[in-house]
Design a protein around this motif. Structure first.
Motif, PDB file in Angstrom:
ATOM      1  N   ARG A  28       0.810  -1.232   0.000  1.00 21.82           N
ATOM      2  CA  ARG A  28       0.000   0.000   0.000  1.00 21.82           C
ATOM      3  C   ARG A  28       0.842   1.282   0.000  1.00 21.82           C
ATOM      4  O   ARG A  28       0.312   2.352  -0.287  1.00 21.82           O
ATOM      5  CB  ARG A  28      -0.906   0.023   1.236  1.00 21.82           C
ATOM      6  N   LEU A  29       2.134   1.193   0.333  1.00 15.91           N
ATOM      7  CA  LEU A  29       2.997   2.372   0.505  1.00 15.91           C
ATOM      8  C   LEU A  29       2.942   3.372  -0.655  1.00 15.91           C
ATOM      9  O   LEU A  29       2.708   4.561  -0.415  1.00 15.91           O
ATOM     10  CB  LEU A  29       4.444   1.932   0.784  1.00 15.91           C
ATOM     11  N   PRO A  30       3.124   2.954  -1.928  1.00 10.42           N
ATOM     12  CA  PRO A  30       3.072   3.946  -3.008  1.00 10.42           C
ATOM     13  C   PRO A  30       1.696   4.600  -3.142  1.00 10.42           C
ATOM     14  O   PRO A  30       1.588   5.779  -3.478  1.00 10.42           O
ATOM     15  CB  PRO A  30       3.430   3.161  -4.270  1.00 10.42           C
ATOM     16  N   LEU A  31       0.631   3.853  -2.847  1.00  9.14           N
ATOM     17  CA  LEU A  31      -0.726   4.397  -2.935  1.00  9.14           C
ATOM     18  C   LEU A  31      -0.985   5.413  -1.829  1.00  9.14           C
ATOM     19  O   LEU A  31      -1.607   6.450  -2.055  1.00  9.14           O
ATOM     20  CB  LEU A  31      -1.757   3.269  -2.851  1.00  9.14           C
ATOM     21  N   GLU A  32      -0.484   5.121  -0.616  1.00  8.12           N
ATOM     22  CA  GLU A  32      -0.660   6.048   0.507  1.00  8.12           C
ATOM     23  C   GLU A  32       0.170   7.318   0.309  1.00  8.12           C
ATOM     24  O   GLU A  32      -0.276   8.412   0.646  1.00  8.12           O
ATOM     25  CB  GLU A  32      -0.292   5.364   1.823  1.00  8.12           C
ATOM     26  N   ALA A  33       1.373   7.159  -0.257  1.00  9.37           N
ATOM     27  CA  ALA A  33       2.253   8.310  -0.470  1.00  9.37           C
ATOM     28  C   ALA A  33       1.647   9.295  -1.472  1.00  9.37           C
ATOM     29  O   ALA A  33       1.800  10.506  -1.327  1.00  9.37           O
ATOM     30  CB  ALA A  33       3.622   7.849  -0.952  1.00  9.37           C
ATOM     31  N   THR A  34       0.942   8.763  -2.473  1.00 13.24           N
ATOM     32  CA  THR A  34       0.339   9.621  -3.510  1.00 13.24           C
ATOM     33  C   THR A  34      -1.141   9.901  -3.249  1.00 13.24           C
ATOM     34  O   THR A  34      -1.802  10.508  -4.090  1.00 13.24           O
ATOM     35  CB  THR A  34       0.509   8.978  -4.896  1.00 13.24           C
ATOM     36  N   LYS A  35      -1.654   9.413  -2.108  1.00 14.36           N
ATOM     37  CA  LYS A  35      -3.067   9.601  -1.725  1.00 14.36           C
ATOM     38  C   LYS A  35      -4.031   9.039  -2.774  1.00 14.36           C
ATOM     39  O   LYS A  35      -5.041   9.643  -3.094  1.00 14.36           O
ATOM     40  CB  LYS A  35      -3.364  11.078  -1.445  1.00 14.36           C
ATOM     41  N   GLN A  36      -3.705   7.863  -3.322  1.00 11.16           N
ATOM     42  CA  GLN A  36      -4.523   7.227  -4.349  1.00 11.16           C
ATOM     43  C   GLN A  36      -5.178   5.938  -3.850  1.00 11.16           C
ATOM     44  O   GLN A  36      -5.725   5.171  -4.640  1.00 11.16           O
ATOM     45  CB  GLN A  36      -3.657   6.893  -5.583  1.00 11.16           C
ATOM     46  N   LEU A  37      -5.135   5.691  -2.548  1.00 10.71           N
ATOM     47  CA  LEU A  37      -5.646   4.447  -1.976  1.00 10.71           C
ATOM     48  C   LEU A  37      -7.127   4.232  -2.258  1.00 10.71           C
ATOM     49  O   LEU A  37      -7.553   3.112  -2.515  1.00 10.71           O
ATOM     50  CB  LEU A  37      -5.376   4.432  -0.459  1.00 10.71           C
ATOM     51  N   GLU A  38      -7.918   5.292  -2.238  1.00  9.13           N
ATOM     52  CA  GLU A  38      -9.365   5.182  -2.467  1.00  9.13           C
ATOM     53  C   GLU A  38      -9.776   5.665  -3.860  1.00  9.13           C
ATOM     54  O   GLU A  38     -10.964   5.817  -4.132  1.00  9.13           O
ATOM     55  CB  GLU A  38     -10.121   6.001  -1.409  1.00  9.13           C
ATOM     56  N   VAL A  39      -8.786   5.913  -4.731  1.00  7.26           N
ATOM     57  CA  VAL A  39      -9.080   6.513  -6.039  1.00  7.26           C
ATOM     58  C   VAL A  39      -8.882   5.543  -7.194  1.00  7.26           C
ATOM     59  O   VAL A  39      -9.553   5.639  -8.212  1.00  7.26           O
ATOM     60  CB  VAL A  39      -8.193   7.776  -6.248  1.00  7.26           C
ATOM     61  N   VAL A  40      -7.957   4.585  -7.050  1.00  9.95           N
ATOM     62  CA  VAL A  40      -7.649   3.660  -8.147  1.00  9.95           C
ATOM     63  C   VAL A  40      -7.888   2.205  -7.738  1.00  9.95           C
ATOM     64  O   VAL A  40      -7.758   1.849  -6.569  1.00  9.95           O
ATOM     65  CB  VAL A  40      -6.187   3.825  -8.641  1.00  9.95           C
ATOM     66  N   ASN A  41      -8.240   1.393  -8.717  1.00  8.57           N
ATOM     67  CA  ASN A  41      -8.359  -0.056  -8.531  1.00  8.57           C
ATOM     68  C   ASN A  41      -7.097  -0.703  -9.071  1.00  8.57           C
ATOM     69  O   ASN A  41      -6.559  -0.273 -10.102  1.00  8.57           O
ATOM     70  CB  ASN A  41      -9.572  -0.615  -9.290  1.00  8.57           C
ATOM     71  N   ILE A  42      -6.659  -1.769  -8.394  1.00  4.74           N
ATOM     72  CA  ILE A  42      -5.471  -2.490  -8.837  1.00  4.74           C
ATOM     73  C   ILE A  42      -5.821  -3.959  -9.005  1.00  4.74           C
ATOM     74  O   ILE A  42      -6.338  -4.593  -8.083  1.00  4.74           O
ATOM     75  CB  ILE A  42      -4.314  -2.307  -7.836  1.00  4.74           C
ATOM     76  N   HIS A  43      -5.534  -4.483 -10.198  1.00  9.41           N
ATOM     77  CA  HIS A  43      -5.663  -5.909 -10.474  1.00  9.41           C
ATOM     78  C   HIS A  43      -4.275  -6.383 -10.873  1.00  9.41           C
ATOM     79  O   HIS A  43      -3.644  -5.791 -11.753  1.00  9.41           O
ATOM     80  CB  HIS A  43      -6.662  -6.165 -11.599  1.00  9.41           C
ATOM     81  N   ALA A  44      -3.789  -7.427 -10.203  1.00  7.91           N
ATOM     82  CA  ALA A  44      -2.423  -7.862 -10.452  1.00  7.91           C
ATOM     83  C   ALA A  44      -2.317  -9.370 -10.432  1.00  7.91           C
ATOM     84  O   ALA A  44      -3.129 -10.058  -9.804  1.00  7.91           O
ATOM     85  CB  ALA A  44      -1.488  -7.267  -9.400  1.00  7.91           C
ATOM     86  N   LEU A  65       7.410   9.907  -5.302  1.00  7.92           N
ATOM     87  CA  LEU A  65       7.885   8.530  -5.126  1.00  7.92           C
ATOM     88  C   LEU A  65       9.407   8.388  -5.221  1.00  7.92           C
ATOM     89  O   LEU A  65       9.983   7.523  -4.579  1.00  7.92           O
ATOM     90  CB  LEU A  65       7.201   7.621  -6.150  1.00  7.92           C
ATOM     91  N   LYS A  66      10.062   9.235  -6.011  1.00  8.19           N
ATOM     92  CA  LYS A  66      11.511   9.144  -6.204  1.00  8.19           C
ATOM     93  C   LYS A  66      12.297   9.333  -4.906  1.00  8.19           C
ATOM     94  O   LYS A  66      13.171   8.520  -4.599  1.00  8.19           O
ATOM     95  CB  LYS A  66      11.944  10.166  -7.269  1.00  8.19           C
ATOM     96  N   PRO A  67      12.011  10.382  -4.095  1.00  6.23           N
ATOM     97  CA  PRO A  67      12.766  10.543  -2.841  1.00  6.23           C
ATOM     98  C   PRO A  67      12.561   9.394  -1.855  1.00  6.23           C
ATOM     99  O   PRO A  67      13.412   9.155  -0.989  1.00  6.23           O
ATOM    100  CB  PRO A  67      12.227  11.848  -2.250  1.00  6.23           C
ATOM    101  N   MET A  68      11.448   8.680  -1.966  1.00  2.00           N
ATOM    102  CA  MET A  68      11.186   7.548  -1.081  1.00  2.00           C
ATOM    103  C   MET A  68      11.932   6.284  -1.525  1.00  2.00           C
ATOM    104  O   MET A  68      11.909   5.268  -0.834  1.00  2.00           O
ATOM    105  CB  MET A  68       9.684   7.258  -1.030  1.00  2.00           C
ATOM    106  N   GLY A  69      12.572   6.324  -2.696  1.00  2.00           N
ATOM    107  CA  GLY A  69      13.332   5.191  -3.213  1.00  2.00           C
ATOM    108  C   GLY A  69      12.468   4.071  -3.752  1.00  2.00           C
ATOM    109  O   GLY A  69      12.898   2.917  -3.812  1.00  2.00           O
ATOM    110  N   LEU A  70      11.239   4.382  -4.167  1.00  2.00           N
ATOM    111  CA  LEU A  70      10.315   3.348  -4.631  1.00  2.00           C
ATOM    112  C   LEU A  70      10.447   3.034  -6.116  1.00  2.00           C
ATOM    113  O   LEU A  70      10.026   1.972  -6.571  1.00  2.00           O
ATOM    114  CB  LEU A  70       8.867   3.762  -4.331  1.00  2.00           C
ATOM    115  N   ILE A  71      11.036   3.947  -6.887  1.00  2.00           N
ATOM    116  CA  ILE A  71      11.144   3.736  -8.329  1.00  2.00           C
ATOM    117  C   ILE A  71      12.245   2.735  -8.655  1.00  2.00           C
ATOM    118  O   ILE A  71      12.120   1.934  -9.572  1.00  2.00           O
ATOM    119  CB  ILE A  71      11.385   5.082  -9.051  1.00  2.00           C
ATOM    120  N   THR A  72      13.329   2.770  -7.881  1.00  2.00           N
ATOM    121  CA  THR A  72      14.480   1.912  -8.137  1.00  2.00           C
ATOM    122  C   THR A  72      14.142   0.452  -7.884  1.00  2.00           C
ATOM    123  O   THR A  72      13.599   0.096  -6.844  1.00  2.00           O
ATOM    124  CB  THR A  72      15.659   2.322  -7.224  1.00  2.00           C
ATOM    125  N   ARG A  73      14.478  -0.405  -8.849  1.00  3.46           N
ATOM    126  CA  ARG A  73      14.255  -1.838  -8.692  1.00  3.46           C
ATOM    127  C   ARG A  73      15.363  -2.389  -7.804  1.00  3.46           C
ATOM    128  O   ARG A  73      16.543  -2.092  -8.013  1.00  3.46           O
ATOM    129  CB  ARG A  73      14.302  -2.534 -10.063  1.00  3.46           C
TER     130      ARG A  73
END
Length: 129
Positions: free
Chosen positions: A48-64, A97-105
């Motif tokens: 949930r971390l990237p969704l919470e950081a961008t405040k998209q938790l209740e805005v987007v659906n994720i199917h994976a 997301l970049k400063p949080m280090g989430l983009i880097t694999r």
């Protein structure tokens, strides 16, 4: 924007992530996040971390769909995939997301076993006599 696709990876785990505008539904391998990870609260927080950081938790659906590796590596692959999908969905999220280090694999993988060794680096026990 309609449907966004991204692939996240960690160790040998791969997560294929589809992100659509919606109500905050997260489905992984046709299961909810709670069914998929059970009692592993820290791994659920990671996903949930990237969704919470961008405040998209209740805005987007994720199917994976996830494959390979264990559940911890799959959760990290999911985090990476969601991050990449969010950036494609809205490029301005990159600055968050970049400063949080989430983009880097996280490219660390298990080192291969070498001949004459018990594991990758562990030598057989030395015997003087």
């Amino acid at each position: 924007m309609t449907k966004v696709y991204a692939t996240g990876k960690r160790k040998t785990a791969i997560a294929k992530v589809w992100l659509t505008p919606g109500s905050g539904e997260i489905l992984i391998n046709k299961k909810t996040l709670d069914e998929w990870l059970g009692g592993h609260e820290t791994l659920k927080m990671k996903v949930r971390l990237p969704l919470e950081a961008t405040k998209q938790l209740e805005v987007v659906n994720i199917h994976a769909t996830t494959l390979g590796g264990g559940y911890a590596a799959q959760a990290d692959a999911m985090k990476h995939g969601i991050t990449k999908a969010l950036i494609e969905f809205e490029p301005s999220f990159r600055a968050i997301l970049k400063p949080m280090g989430l983009i880097t694999r996280d490219s660390r993988v298990v080192e291969r076993k070498k001949p004459g060794k018990r594991k990758a680096r562990r030598s057989p026990q030395f015997s003087k006599r």
